[in-house]
Each structure stands twice: as structure tokens, then as C-alpha cells.
Design an enzyme around this catalytic site. Structure first.
Site, PDB file in Angstrom:
ATOM      1  N   GLU A 165      13.518  16.676  95.646  1.00  0.00           N
ATOM      2  CA  GLU A 165      14.493  17.757  95.622  1.00  0.00           C
ATOM      3  C   GLU A 165      15.903  17.180  95.660  1.00  0.00           C
ATOM      4  O   GLU A 165      16.121  16.030  96.074  1.00  0.00           O
ATOM      5  CB  GLU A 165      14.249  18.685  96.822  1.00  0.00           C
ATOM      6  CG  GLU A 165      15.235  19.826  97.022  1.00  0.00           C
ATOM      7  CD  GLU A 165      15.304  20.788  95.850  1.00  0.00           C
ATOM      8  OE1 GLU A 165      15.774  20.356  94.759  1.00  0.00           O
ATOM      9  OE2 GLU A 165      14.918  21.956  96.008  1.00  0.00           O
ATOM     10  N   HIS A 190       6.638  23.402  94.022  1.00  0.00           N
ATOM     11  CA  HIS A 190       5.684  23.457  95.134  1.00  0.00           C
ATOM     12  C   HIS A 190       5.564  24.867  95.712  1.00  0.00           C
ATOM     13  O   HIS A 190       6.475  25.692  95.578  1.00  0.00           O
ATOM     14  CB  HIS A 190       6.126  22.494  96.241  1.00  0.00           C
ATOM     15  CG  HIS A 190       7.490  22.809  96.795  1.00  0.00           C
ATOM     16  ND1 HIS A 190       7.710  23.805  97.722  1.00  0.00           N
ATOM     17  CD2 HIS A 190       8.700  22.274  96.527  1.00  0.00           C
ATOM     18  CE1 HIS A 190       8.991  23.867  98.008  1.00  0.00           C
ATOM     19  NE2 HIS A 190       9.625  22.950  97.289  1.00  0.00           N
TER      20      HIS A 190
END
Length: 232
Positions: free
Chosen positions: A89, A11
Site C-alpha cells: 500500500e 484485499h
């Protein structure tokens, strides 16, 4: 030999990346710089004429918004997207929310680096009442509580990322679909370690930059031929 391409992207810069804080499963948005990085990534993929069949993100908005911006640049906003927690994550446990410099003062540089970069070391876990637990959220309501982490090593992250890759993404690639995956530094590190068959020590110094497309080229048996970052 027929080549199948898959795109992995971390990202764009998040607000907590900018603020130098451990983020993990905390759902922070992109910074202005992060939105710009996503736009540039989309423009770059458009330049190289990528047309995707499927997209994947985590359930955290920094990946979702990155992919939205990329697909808008590609005029491919119709793309089917799977948002899955397995691509989240790494859960940084009690480090989540801490400024990284403050964490270094508390725990020491070498310890923080070991927790961040090694394959097996787990940071201190947080408890169910922690403000920055990250898992006590409606998006995880259908997932068994004992499945959700409260602190992970890269190895534990890989233990959820790689089975999802093998079960859902590999078959799509095998069937000649062009895939884009927007995920996180550590979920991508887990995939990279798996695909490149790296040993535990080799993954230590690998850093995934924000917002730059990482291209994997596979043969018909989903064996990596080469991988590279897309550049201007």
C-alpha cells in the site's frame, strides 16, 4: 484476437479498514468481514472457471491471507506466489495509525482528501522512531534503507509499482499466463492509472472496493481491451 485475462483484487476488509484508521504499511490482518469477502471472491472466480498460472501479493498479511483464501476456494493452493514490497500500500507517513475522523479534525477535510486522492500530494512524513513507521521490520532487512518510504504520494507509489509491473508481470502476461494480483487500494489505483492512461485529475475520484475481482482483458500486445468488476 486472443484475449489474455489478468485479475486484480484489493484485499478484503482489514481490521483497520473496519476501525476507520489509516493503515499504509502497518501489517494488520483481515477482519471477519474481510475473510468473508475473500471467500466470496474465490467462489466467484471459481464460478467463472479461472485457472491461474502465477499469483502476486504485497508483503503485508492482508493481501497474503486474501490470496490464500481465494486459492483455497479454487483448489489452487499450489499456485506459485511472489510476495513483493513494491506492491505494498501507499505509505501514509505520519497519518498511519490515525483514525480518519480524528485526522480530519486535525488537518481539515479538504487537506485529508487531497493527501488521499490526488496524484502528487504527500502527507506529512514520519521519522524512524515513529511507532507506526511500518518499515523497521525484518521483512525489509535486505532492502536499502534509503529505498524504503516514510510517506508517499500516489505518484511515488506508482514509481515503485509500475516498474515492477513492467519488468516482472507484463512478460508473464505476454507469454499467455493468467495472473492474479492481490494488492491494495492505492497500488491498484497506480496500475489502473498506468493501464488506462489516466491523467492526474482523473484518478482523484477512483475508489477500489475491497474483495471484488477486477478483470483486465489484454490483447497480444498487452494493450487493455476492457476492464470490469466480476459480479454474480
Amino acid at each position: 484476437m486472443h484475449i489474455i485475462k489478468t485479475v486484480l483484487i484489493r484485499h478484503g476488509e482489514s481490521q483497520w479498514n473496519k476501525d476507520n484508521r489509516f493503515t499504509g504499511w502497518i501489517d494488520v490482518d483481515l477482519s471477519n468481514q474481510g475473510y468473508s469477502e475473500a471467500k466470496r471472491a474465490g467462489q466467484l472466480l471459481k464460478k467463472y472457471k479461472f485457472i491461474f498460472d502465477y499469483g502476486y501479493t504485497s508483503v503485508l498479511k492482508r493481501t497474503i491471507h486474501t490470496l490464500w483464501v481465494i486459492l483455497d476456494q479454487l483448489n489452487q493452493t499450489w499456485l506459485p506466489i511472489q510476495k513483493v514490497w513494491q506492491l505494498n500500500e501507499r505509505h501514509y507517513g505520519a497519518l498511519q495509525g490515525l483514525n480518519k475522523n480524528e485526522a480530519i479534525k486535525t488537518y481539515g477535510y479538504d487537506t485529508i482528501q487531497k493527501w488521499r486522492r490526488s496524484f502528487k500530494d504527500i502527507p506529512p512524513k514520519n521519522n524512524k522512531n515513529d511507532l507506526f513507521l511500518g518499515t523497521n521490520d525484518i521483512r525489509y532487512k535486505n532492502i536499502e534503507t534509503n529505498t524504503l518510504p516514510n510517506g508517499e504520494s500516489l505518484e511515488l507509489t506508482a514509481n515503485r509499482v509500475i516498474p515492477y509491473w513492467q519488468k516482472y508481470i507484463e512478460p508473464k502476461i505476454y507469454n499467455n499466463n493468467c495472473i492474479i494480483i492481490v494488492a491494495h487500494g492505492n497500488s491498484i489505483r497506480a496500475i489502473l492509472k498506468f493501464l488506462n492512461q489516466l491523467d492526474d485529475s482523473e484518478i482523484f475520484n477512483i475508489e477500489i472496493p475491497t474483495g471484488i475481482p477486477l478483470i483486465y482483458e489484454f490483447d497480444n500486445n498487452i494493450k487493455p481491451i476492457r476492464y470490469y468488476y466480476l459480479s454474480e
